[in-house]
Motif scaffolding. Structure first.
Motif, PDB file in Angstrom:
ATOM      1  N   PHE A  11      10.283  29.525 -83.585  1.00 23.54           N
ATOM      2  CA  PHE A  11      10.131  28.265 -84.309  1.00 23.54           C
ATOM      3  C   PHE A  11      10.157  28.518 -85.814  1.00 23.54           C
ATOM      4  CE2 PHE A  11       7.133  24.570 -85.492  1.00 23.54           C
ATOM      5  CZ  PHE A  11       8.179  23.663 -85.571  1.00 23.54           C
ATOM      6  N   ARG A  12       9.448  29.567 -86.242  1.00 22.32           N
ATOM      7  CA  ARG A  12       9.439  29.919 -87.664  1.00 22.32           C
ATOM      8  C   ARG A  12      10.849  30.256 -88.148  1.00 22.32           C
ATOM      9  NH1 ARG A  12       6.272  35.228 -89.626  1.00 22.32           N
ATOM     10  NH2 ARG A  12       8.041  36.096 -88.494  1.00 22.32           N
ATOM     11  N   ASP A  13      11.569  31.049 -87.376  1.00 21.61           N
ATOM     12  CA  ASP A  13      12.928  31.424 -87.768  1.00 21.61           C
ATOM     13  C   ASP A  13      13.839  30.200 -87.831  1.00 21.61           C
ATOM     14  OD1 ASP A  13      12.038  33.962 -87.976  1.00 21.61           O
ATOM     15  OD2 ASP A  13      12.951  34.707 -86.127  1.00 21.61           O
ATOM     16  N   ASP A  14      13.673  29.275 -86.882  1.00 20.90           N
ATOM     17  CA  ASP A  14      14.465  28.045 -86.901  1.00 20.90           C
ATOM     18  C   ASP A  14      14.201  27.255 -88.196  1.00 20.90           C
ATOM     19  OD1 ASP A  14      15.540  28.582 -84.435  1.00 20.90           O
ATOM     20  OD2 ASP A  14      14.207  27.245 -83.328  1.00 20.90           O
ATOM     21  N   LEU A  15      12.924  27.177 -88.568  1.00 29.59           N
ATOM     22  CA  LEU A  15      12.554  26.425 -89.781  1.00 29.59           C
ATOM     23  C   LEU A  15      13.124  27.091 -91.028  1.00 29.59           C
ATOM     24  CD1 LEU A  15       8.870  25.796 -88.697  1.00 29.59           C
ATOM     25  CD2 LEU A  15      10.532  23.969 -89.179  1.00 29.59           C
ATOM     26  N   LEU A  16      13.081  28.426 -91.051  1.00 35.60           N
ATOM     27  CA  LEU A  16      13.630  29.167 -92.197  1.00 35.60           C
ATOM     28  C   LEU A  16      15.147  28.999 -92.240  1.00 35.60           C
ATOM     29  CD1 LEU A  16      11.540  32.476 -91.902  1.00 35.60           C
ATOM     30  CD2 LEU A  16      11.232  30.661 -93.615  1.00 35.60           C
ATOM     31  N   GLN A  17      15.775  29.088 -91.078  1.00 32.93           N
ATOM     32  CA  GLN A  17      17.225  29.032 -91.035  1.00 32.93           C
ATOM     33  C   GLN A  17      17.753  27.655 -91.425  1.00 32.93           C
ATOM     34  OE1 GLN A  17      18.474  30.837 -87.467  1.00 32.93           O
ATOM     35  NE2 GLN A  17      20.611  31.085 -88.134  1.00 32.93           N
ATOM     36  N   HIS A  18      17.010  26.608 -91.066  1.00 35.03           N
ATOM     37  CA  HIS A  18      17.402  25.258 -91.480  1.00 35.03           C
ATOM     38  C   HIS A  18      16.988  24.971 -92.923  1.00 35.03           C
ATOM     39  CE1 HIS A  18      18.050  24.636 -87.155  1.00 35.03           C
ATOM     40  NE2 HIS A  18      18.832  23.654 -87.527  1.00 35.03           N
ATOM     41  N   GLY A  19      16.408  25.954 -93.581  1.00 28.69           N
ATOM     42  CA  GLY A  19      16.042  25.788 -94.984  1.00 28.69           C
ATOM     43  C   GLY A  19      14.882  24.840 -95.198  1.00 28.69           C
ATOM     44  N   LEU A  20      14.126  24.525 -94.148  1.00 28.70           N
ATOM     45  CA  LEU A  20      12.997  23.592 -94.299  1.00 28.70           C
ATOM     46  C   LEU A  20      11.783  24.312 -94.879  1.00 28.70           C
ATOM     47  CD1 LEU A  20      13.769  21.878 -90.946  1.00 28.70           C
ATOM     48  CD2 LEU A  20      13.620  20.655 -93.132  1.00 28.70           C
ATOM     49  N   LEU A  21      11.539  25.530 -94.393  1.00 24.98           N
ATOM     50  CA  LEU A  21      10.534  26.402 -95.004  1.00 24.98           C
ATOM     51  C   LEU A  21      11.273  27.559 -95.676  1.00 24.98           C
ATOM     52  CD1 LEU A  21       7.657  26.632 -92.349  1.00 24.98           C
ATOM     53  CD2 LEU A  21       7.801  25.166 -94.373  1.00 24.98           C
ATOM     54  N   ILE A  22      10.611  28.166 -96.663  1.00 25.42           N
ATOM     55  CA  ILE A  22      11.207  29.255 -97.441  1.00 25.42           C
ATOM     56  C   ILE A  22      10.259  30.436 -97.370  1.00 25.42           C
ATOM     57  CG2 ILE A  22      11.964  29.949 -99.759  1.00 25.42           C
ATOM     58  CD1 ILE A  22      12.234  26.857-100.356  1.00 25.42           C
ATOM     59  N   SER A  23      10.779  31.600 -96.961  1.00 28.99           N
ATOM     60  CA  SER A  23       9.917  32.776 -96.818  1.00 28.99           C
ATOM     61  C   SER A  23       9.381  33.235 -98.170  1.00 28.99           C
ATOM     62  CB  SER A  23      10.705  33.921 -96.165  1.00 28.99           C
ATOM     63  OG  SER A  23       9.950  35.115 -96.249  1.00 28.99           O
ATOM     64  N   MET A  24       8.085  33.586 -98.206  1.00 31.71           N
ATOM     65  CA  MET A  24       7.486  34.133 -99.421  1.00 31.71           C
ATOM     66  C   MET A  24       7.022  35.568 -99.196  1.00 31.71           C
ATOM     67  SD  MET A  24       5.361  30.854-100.910  1.00 31.71           S
ATOM     68  CE  MET A  24       5.006  31.643-102.493  1.00 31.71           C
ATOM     69  N   GLY A 290      13.693  16.965 -84.005  1.00 32.12           N
ATOM     70  CA  GLY A 290      14.828  17.766 -84.477  1.00 32.12           C
ATOM     71  C   GLY A 290      14.727  18.096 -85.957  1.00 32.12           C
ATOM     72  N   PHE A 291      15.588  19.019 -86.394  1.00 36.15           N
ATOM     73  CA  PHE A 291      15.485  19.569 -87.746  1.00 36.15           C
ATOM     74  C   PHE A 291      16.197  18.726 -88.801  1.00 36.15           C
ATOM     75  CE2 PHE A 291      14.837  23.483 -85.091  1.00 36.15           C
ATOM     76  CZ  PHE A 291      13.529  23.692 -85.472  1.00 36.15           C
ATOM     77  N   VAL A 292      16.802  17.620 -88.378  1.00 33.89           N
ATOM     78  CA  VAL A 292      17.513  16.759 -89.338  1.00 33.89           C
ATOM     79  C   VAL A 292      16.880  15.360 -89.347  1.00 33.89           C
ATOM     80  CG1 VAL A 292      19.764  15.840 -90.014  1.00 33.89           C
ATOM     81  CG2 VAL A 292      19.624  18.066 -88.836  1.00 33.89           C
ATOM     82  N   PRO A 293      15.996  15.084 -90.312  1.00 31.87           N
ATOM     83  CA  PRO A 293      15.265  13.820 -90.324  1.00 31.87           C
ATOM     84  C   PRO A 293      16.186  12.596 -90.300  1.00 31.87           C
ATOM     85  CG  PRO A 293      14.289  15.335 -91.897  1.00 31.87           C
ATOM     86  CD  PRO A 293      15.537  15.992 -91.376  1.00 31.87           C
ATOM     87  N   GLY A 294      17.397  12.736 -90.843  1.00 27.05           N
ATOM     88  CA  GLY A 294      18.345  11.615 -90.805  1.00 27.05           C
ATOM     89  C   GLY A 294      18.698  11.199 -89.376  1.00 27.05           C
ATOM     90  N   ASP A 295      18.530  12.120 -88.420  1.00 33.16           N
ATOM     91  CA  ASP A 295      18.845  11.816 -87.021  1.00 33.16           C
ATOM     92  C   ASP A 295      17.626  11.363 -86.216  1.00 33.16           C
ATOM     93  OD1 ASP A 295      21.381  12.663 -87.630  1.00 33.16           O
ATOM     94  OD2 ASP A 295      21.157  14.675 -86.757  1.00 33.16           O
ATOM     95  N   TRP A 296      16.479  11.259 -86.849  1.00 28.41           N
ATOM     96  CA  TRP A 296      15.276  10.848 -86.113  1.00 28.41           C
ATOM     97  C   TRP A 296      15.385   9.381 -85.698  1.00 28.41           C
ATOM     98  CZ3 TRP A 296      10.675  13.060 -89.507  1.00 28.41           C
ATOM     99  CH2 TRP A 296      10.727  14.463 -89.475  1.00 28.41           C
TER     100      TRP A 296
END
Lengths: 306, 306
Positions: A11-24, A290-296
């Protein structure tokens, strides 16, 4: 059923890959994208709108409070493993040379750090109690405060829903036991209806705080027995326990005694708070819609003004 | 001319008495009222609107970064007295008893605190560089990032414009020396025009950072000589020095080297940032237009959407 650790990572990798979260580079510390923040802002506005009819006083606090306040609250006693205190360098040129030497050798420079008297805020409501206490006896209608704060808890985790730094939107009630009771009931209904309108599965259940150590287990079981804490739980990562996205806390007179807050009737004030974890709700939305809020679903986007 | 200390105190007391700031019992830590926050939000939106034509990437960071990043940035070397690092308790039940004993006797419990690997963010842009570095070579058009973060600097003060915890809205440019130069010129004009539209007196002047110690004085004077830092200054407290409300910083290849950011041409990237201190601008507005935003000139309220 997959391993929760693997599911958290995925889940974390999915969020990072979709650019929603940014690794620090530190577990539980993340940057947020503009899209992530628009969801957070939408949630924050919707929570505010749910509480507006009561006309709460708005207070906004920085991410820190005085260490003495954290001490007074009992947090250091009960949750020392989660509390963060702020240290800094306070030496002169000679000490600076020691620090520079250690930095250049990649050594441990933590010995140069001294306490500053500032601690990190563990929950949004902690700033409120000393302020209300300083105003003298609480009026007949009690006090009601709307807060929104960055909080810190030292619990590095691969679960993206367990961040070390996150935001809580809270409403805090201070007054008689009856006022507290009715506040908590009202907000349980409001939170349920808000989270339902977001199309998320939920349950509200009795819960307890993560008190430290052996003695802490007794405190936690007493808290459960008295039904002092409820949580609104949403399943986020399928193979893992559900995540507490909202909590409803009756502190009885714990904080009233800590800061000597006098209720209108002359006895010690009771307090309660309802706290929304806006990052956790954002992650629940991303997971379920889903990872694209426009599609919610349109209804969900409408609630959030997206 | 009155004593600056007395003038700072008077201004602080006025702000507290009008309920715009809320005392937290620690110099430089304040709660903010809803009115104060509406001004902050108006400023933040106006700064965003000024930068929108360039379509920056939005990143939002928590109030902390990894200690290793703070170390890598050179901040601990150059500004150790201002840096904040986060410590926590990491012992077991036995250590907990020592902590409880110390708490109950009102003793010093700082010895129970160990470094967590988290530090507080000293300036909004510090989160950006490692992220951009991790993406590989910067594209031909360079990178442009919009950030907004709570910052910490350990400098307790009675001057309400010198807070320990405050917010910076920054735009950060990463690319060639020419891109950096043109970015800084554009933003000096934008900032001047925005602050003028707020009806505030201002001057933009060469400045230097508060480097630590004897060696720091040399760094500061070299920075001035090369005109690497400019500040937009506004008089806030009459008897005191003017307050830096916006800063324009050319870091040359300092951060590019620290994080090995490769520019499009293959050399080390240059970086620059423009940072708005939104609390300082809010205080300047309150000082110059009065403590009741509803009574401010219509043009100013219009810029801020108030």
């Amino acid at each position: 059923m997959t391993d929760p650790a693997a599911a958290y990572k995925q889940f974390r990798d999915d969020l990072l890959q979709h650019g929603l979260l940014i690794s620090m580079g530190v577990d539980g510390l993340f940057g947020r994208s503009g899209t992530f923040e628009r969801i957070v802002e939408g949630l924050n506005a919707a929570i505010g709108a749910a509480g507006d009819p009561d006309r709460p006083e708005v207070m906004r606090f920085p991410p820190g409070i005085g260490s003495l306040q954290l001490e007074k609250s009992g947090y250091l006693r009960n949750f020392p493993h989660l509390a963060g205190t702020v240290a800094s360098f306070s030496g002169g040129d000679d000490d600076h040379r020691v620090l520079l030497d250690s930095l250049s050798k990649g050594g441990d420079w933590s010995g140069t750090q001294r306490p500053t008297g500032v601690a990190l805020t563990p929950a949004a409501c902690y700033g409120v109690y000393p302020v209300v206490a300083s105003r003298g006896r609480v009026p007949a209608q009690g006090a009601l405060v709307d807060v929104y704060t960055w909080c810190f808890r030292h619990e590095p985790s691969i679960d993206p829903a367990r961040m070390q730094m996150f935001r809580q939107r809270e409403h805090v009630r201070i007054g008689s036991a009856e006022q507290i009771e009715s506040f908590r009931e009202t907000w349980m209904e409001r939170a349920r209806s808000l989270v339902e309108s977001l199309g998320l599965p939920l349950a509200i259940e009795v819960a307890s705080d993560p008190f430290f150590g052996r003695a802490g287990r007794i405190l936690a079981s007493s808290q459960r027995e008295k039904s002092l804490k409820f949580e609104l739980l949403v399943p986020i990562v399928a193979a893992a326990p559900r995540t507490a996205c909202v909590s409803f806390n009756d502190h009885r007179d714990l904080f009233g005694r800590a800061w000597a807050i006098e209720a209108f009737a002359g006895d010690t004030a009771h307090t309660a708070c309802v706290g929304f974890g806006v990052e956790r709700l954002t992650l629940a939305l991303l997971r379920h819609h889903g990872f694209v809020p426009g599609d919610w679903p349109a209804g969900v986007r409408n609630v959030l003004g997206l």
